[in-house]
Design an enzyme around this catalytic site. Sequence first.
Site, PDB file in Angstrom:
ATOM      1  N   LYS A  58       0.853  -1.212   0.000  1.00 57.70           N
ATOM      2  CA  LYS A  58       0.000   0.000   0.000  1.00 57.70           C
ATOM      3  C   LYS A  58       0.885   1.257   0.000  1.00 57.70           C
ATOM      4  O   LYS A  58       0.681   2.167  -0.784  1.00 57.70           O
ATOM      5  CB  LYS A  58      -0.873   0.000   1.249  1.00 57.70           C
ATOM      6  CG  LYS A  58      -1.516   1.348   1.590  1.00 57.70           C
ATOM      7  CD  LYS A  58      -2.395   1.280   2.820  1.00 57.70           C
ATOM      8  CE  LYS A  58      -1.659   1.539   4.101  1.00 57.70           C
ATOM      9  NZ  LYS A  58      -1.465   2.961   4.440  1.00 57.70           N
ATOM     10  N   ASN A  59       1.896   1.304   0.850  1.00 59.21           N
ATOM     11  CA  ASN A  59       2.684   2.527   1.017  1.00 59.21           C
ATOM     12  C   ASN A  59       3.724   2.750  -0.076  1.00 59.21           C
ATOM     13  O   ASN A  59       4.405   3.764  -0.066  1.00 59.21           O
ATOM     14  CB  ASN A  59       3.344   2.554   2.403  1.00 59.21           C
ATOM     15  CG  ASN A  59       2.314   2.743   3.496  1.00 59.21           C
ATOM     16  OD1 ASN A  59       1.144   3.016   3.213  1.00 59.21           O
ATOM     17  ND2 ASN A  59       2.711   2.573   4.745  1.00 59.21           N
TER      18      ASN A  59
ATOM     19  N   ASP B 233       5.231   0.837  12.138  1.00 59.32           N
ATOM     20  CA  ASP B 233       4.031   0.152  11.643  1.00 59.32           C
ATOM     21  C   ASP B 233       3.945  -1.296  12.108  1.00 59.32           C
ATOM     22  O   ASP B 233       2.947  -1.960  11.853  1.00 59.32           O
ATOM     23  CB  ASP B 233       3.986   0.194  10.116  1.00 59.32           C
ATOM     24  CG  ASP B 233       3.727   1.596   9.606  1.00 59.32           C
ATOM     25  OD1 ASP B 233       3.894   1.834   8.403  1.00 59.32           O
ATOM     26  OD2 ASP B 233       3.395   2.458  10.439  1.00 59.32           O
TER      27      ASP B 233
ATOM     28  N   ARG C  73       0.493  14.783  12.886  1.00 59.23           N
ATOM     29  CA  ARG C  73       0.967  14.505  11.531  1.00 59.23           C
ATOM     30  C   ARG C  73       0.976  15.762  10.636  1.00 59.23           C
ATOM     31  O   ARG C  73       0.328  15.835   9.611  1.00 59.23           O
ATOM     32  CB  ARG C  73       0.157  13.366  10.921  1.00 59.23           C
ATOM     33  CG  ARG C  73       0.269  12.135  11.820  1.00 59.23           C
ATOM     34  CD  ARG C  73      -0.338  10.924  11.272  1.00 59.23           C
ATOM     35  NE  ARG C  73       0.423  10.361  10.165  1.00 59.23           N
ATOM     36  CZ  ARG C  73      -0.002   9.299   9.472  1.00 59.23           C
ATOM     37  NH1 ARG C  73      -1.158   8.763   9.742  1.00 59.23           N
ATOM     38  NH2 ARG C  73       0.721   8.824   8.482  1.00 59.23           N
TER      39      ARG C  73
ATOM     40  N   CYS D 150      -4.866  12.696  12.834  1.00 59.70           N
ATOM     41  CA  CYS D 150      -5.467  11.356  12.777  1.00 59.70           C
ATOM     42  C   CYS D 150      -5.237  10.712  14.147  1.00 59.70           C
ATOM     43  O   CYS D 150      -4.605  11.295  15.025  1.00 59.70           O
ATOM     44  CB  CYS D 150      -4.859  10.557  11.638  1.00 59.70           C
ATOM     45  SG  CYS D 150      -3.350   9.729  12.071  1.00 59.70           S
TER      46      CYS D 150
ATOM     47  N   ARG E  19      -8.257  -0.702   5.220  1.00 54.03           N
ATOM     48  CA  ARG E  19      -7.450   0.306   4.515  1.00 54.03           C
ATOM     49  C   ARG E  19      -6.124  -0.295   4.078  1.00 54.03           C
ATOM     50  O   ARG E  19      -5.525   0.166   3.122  1.00 54.03           O
ATOM     51  CB  ARG E  19      -7.134   1.488   5.454  1.00 54.03           C
ATOM     52  CG  ARG E  19      -8.351   2.201   5.953  1.00 54.03           C
ATOM     53  CD  ARG E  19      -7.949   3.476   6.625  1.00 54.03           C
ATOM     54  NE  ARG E  19      -7.067   4.240   5.752  1.00 54.03           N
ATOM     55  CZ  ARG E  19      -6.524   5.394   6.109  1.00 54.03           C
ATOM     56  NH1 ARG E  19      -6.759   5.873   7.303  1.00 54.03           N
ATOM     57  NH2 ARG E  19      -5.751   6.058   5.295  1.00 54.03           N
TER      58      ARG E  19
HETATM   59  C1  EPZ Z   1       4.331   7.140   6.346  1.00 53.90           C
HETATM   60  O1  EPZ Z   1       3.537   8.144   6.927  1.00 53.90           O
HETATM   61  C2  EPZ Z   1       3.439   5.913   6.249  1.00 53.90           C
HETATM   62  N1  EPZ Z   1       2.285   6.197   5.385  1.00 53.90           N
HETATM   63  C3  EPZ Z   1       2.970   5.510   7.643  1.00 53.90           C
HETATM   64  O2  EPZ Z   1       2.223   4.316   7.512  1.00 53.90           O
HETATM   65  C4  EPZ Z   1       4.189   5.223   8.514  1.00 53.90           C
HETATM   66  O3  EPZ Z   1       3.771   4.929   9.825  1.00 53.90           O
HETATM   67  C5  EPZ Z   1       5.106   6.461   8.532  1.00 53.90           C
HETATM   68  O4  EPZ Z   1       5.458   6.821   7.181  1.00 53.90           O
HETATM   69  C6  EPZ Z   1       6.387   6.213   9.310  1.00 53.90           C
HETATM   70  O5  EPZ Z   1       7.070   5.133   8.772  1.00 53.90           O
HETATM   71  C7  EPZ Z   1       2.467   6.167   4.040  1.00 53.90           C
HETATM   72  O6  EPZ Z   1       3.547   5.916   3.543  1.00 53.90           O
HETATM   73  C8  EPZ Z   1       1.254   6.454   3.210  1.00 53.90           C
HETATM   74  P1  EPZ Z   1       6.298  10.590   8.386  1.00 53.90           P
HETATM   75  P2  EPZ Z   1       4.079   9.665   6.945  1.00 53.90           P
HETATM   76  O7  EPZ Z   1       6.080  11.847   7.601  1.00 53.90           O
HETATM   77  O8  EPZ Z   1       4.893   9.935   5.756  1.00 53.90           O
HETATM   78  C9  EPZ Z   1       6.485  13.996  11.688  1.00 53.90           C
HETATM   79  C10 EPZ Z   1       0.475   2.846   7.917  1.00 53.90           C
HETATM   80  O9  EPZ Z   1       0.168   2.291   8.967  1.00 53.90           O
HETATM   81  N2  EPZ Z   1       6.380  14.948  10.551  1.00 53.90           N
HETATM   82  O10 EPZ Z   1       7.508   9.790   8.134  1.00 53.90           O
HETATM   83  O11 EPZ Z   1       2.886  10.534   7.225  1.00 53.90           O
HETATM   84  C11 EPZ Z   1       5.212  13.185  11.875  1.00 53.90           C
HETATM   85  O12 EPZ Z   1       4.277  13.888  12.657  1.00 53.90           O
HETATM   86  C12 EPZ Z   1       0.855   4.306   7.918  1.00 53.90           C
HETATM   87  O13 EPZ Z   1       0.567   2.284   6.795  1.00 53.90           O
HETATM   88  C13 EPZ Z   1       6.454  16.304  10.807  1.00 53.90           C
HETATM   89  O14 EPZ Z   1       6.567  16.728  11.963  1.00 53.90           O
HETATM   90  O15 EPZ Z   1       5.020   9.664   8.216  1.00 53.90           O
HETATM   91  C14 EPZ Z   1       5.710  11.927  12.554  1.00 53.90           C
HETATM   92  O16 EPZ Z   1       5.817  12.179  13.938  1.00 53.90           O
HETATM   93  C15 EPZ Z   1       0.597   4.947   9.264  1.00 53.90           C
HETATM   94  N3  EPZ Z   1       6.369  17.190   9.757  1.00 53.90           N
HETATM   95  C16 EPZ Z   1       7.119  11.745  11.960  1.00 53.90           C
HETATM   96  O17 EPZ Z   1       7.471  13.013  11.389  1.00 53.90           O
HETATM   97  C17 EPZ Z   1       6.223  16.758   8.466  1.00 53.90           C
HETATM   98  O18 EPZ Z   1       6.177  17.607   7.546  1.00 53.90           O
HETATM   99  C18 EPZ Z   1       7.190  10.690  10.861  1.00 53.90           C
HETATM  100  O19 EPZ Z   1       6.188  10.983   9.933  1.00 53.90           O
HETATM  101  C19 EPZ Z   1       6.146  15.363   8.230  1.00 53.90           C
HETATM  102  C20 EPZ Z   1       6.229  14.481   9.279  1.00 53.90           C
END
Ligand code: EPZ
Length: 418
Positions: free
Chosen positions: A22-23, A304, A121, A116, A396
């Site tokens: 999915k990701n 995850d 996020r 969420c 999902r």
């Molecule tokens: C991706 O989410 C995945 N989703 C998530 O999978 C996964 O848990 C996550 O990466 C971490 O591996 C997809 O790929 C669609 P991040 P993403 O930006 O990109 C902070 C699942 O279960 N952050 O790496 O949204 C954020 O708040 C889902 O399949 C900022 O502060 O995660 C978090 O604490 C859930 N500012 C950390 O970084 C930003 O601009 C990591 O988030 C972006 C992120």
Amino acid sequence: MDQIEIKGGRPLRGEIDVSGAKNAALPLLFATLLASGESRLGNVPQLRDIATVGKLLEIFGAEVEREGSALRIDTRGLVSVEAPYELVKTMRASVLALGPLTARFGHARVSLPGGCAIGARPINLHLKGLEAMGAEITLDHGYVEARAERLKGARIYLDIPTVTGTENLLMAAALAEGETVLENAAREPEIIDLAEALVKMGARIEGAGSDTIHIQGADDLAPYEHCTMPDRIEAGTFLAAAAVTGGDVLVHGARAEHLEALLAKLREAGVEIVAEADGLRVRGPERLRAVSIKTSPHPGFPTDMQAQFMALMCLAEGTSVISENVFENRFMHVCELQRMGADISVDGHAATVRGIEGLCGAPVMATDLRASASLIVAGLAAENTTRISRIYHLDRGYERIEEKLAGLGAEIRRVKES
Ligand code: EPZ
């Protein structure tokens, strides 16, 4: 609404197939916006989030057809650059439209995804990167708008190795003028899969999978033919399910190089894992040993898989400390596991799990995608019956999970809400 009912206590035996990731598929589908023409993406799982991206691409004016396990996307008729709130609120990965649309059309208007269950996020790092490339970012009425004559390559340091932030900027840089360097980039395998497709489109990218990625922008890109990588988190979930039930399962499509941290911890807990033909064979021990974990960006222990691993530790011998360091609120599964008899105490980012002999089936509620997977894993090992409600969270990210697990001898079925 549907529920999933599990009668636990049966060891899982046999072979199971992992679906496409999915990701990986989500950014790959948005990448088609970078070119005009017909792209074809293979091994795309049938999931709600994938359907949502399809609807979004059609709102932009693309044609999306499913052909078996592949999707054909024709982007010759794009007419809009606006991703509406009604769709974005159901899937935050819609933010991945920002980079490609701004790079290709000089304009994108995407509803802010909002928070969420697992955390606020924010997308500040996505926007900071696009601004560094010359985009003018404005926020109004809950929408983020990006405008740029033409994006220019820049050196961008990501304060956090954000996965979708790296993907958004990778796609934007592929059509920007000049070189972009992404520093402290995310290193997840899904980034490598996206970069491989962008290179097929004509992009010049070096370093995908490392913390520094160099991208030479092209003047235009061509459609791609690509096959989505297998879903490493689905694979990890099946490894956990086999391990906790003392089973013996061959997981087709599981790749050791995608899951090194998880495999190391499972082995430490007494699980036997052997690479075979096109997958991993997992054998669960009589009783698991307690092991502590700390989640961190790839190649660290994947956040995850934190909830699923906690379900295992509920039944292990000893005490495990589970630290969640990526998201601020990813212990929603704890109170549901406690309803099944688990002995867990949470203090901020750390959960202490004291292993017990057995969990007891109970009615529980899914709260987010991986929390629901953790309840499935726990239900498979628990005595008696577990009923999981709100399984739209599960749908999902897992394709036909109850059918796949039933194929391994689990007593699991989808039922209408009682
Ligand atoms: C991706 O989410 C995945 N989703 C998530 O999978 C996964 O848990 C996550 O990466 C971490 O591996 C997809 O790929 C669609 P991040 P993403 O930006 O990109 C902070 C699942 O279960 N952050 O790496 O949204 C954020 O708040 C889902 O399949 C900022 O502060 O995660 C978090 O604490 C859930 N500012 C950390 O970084 C930003 O601009 C990591 O988030 C972006 C992120």
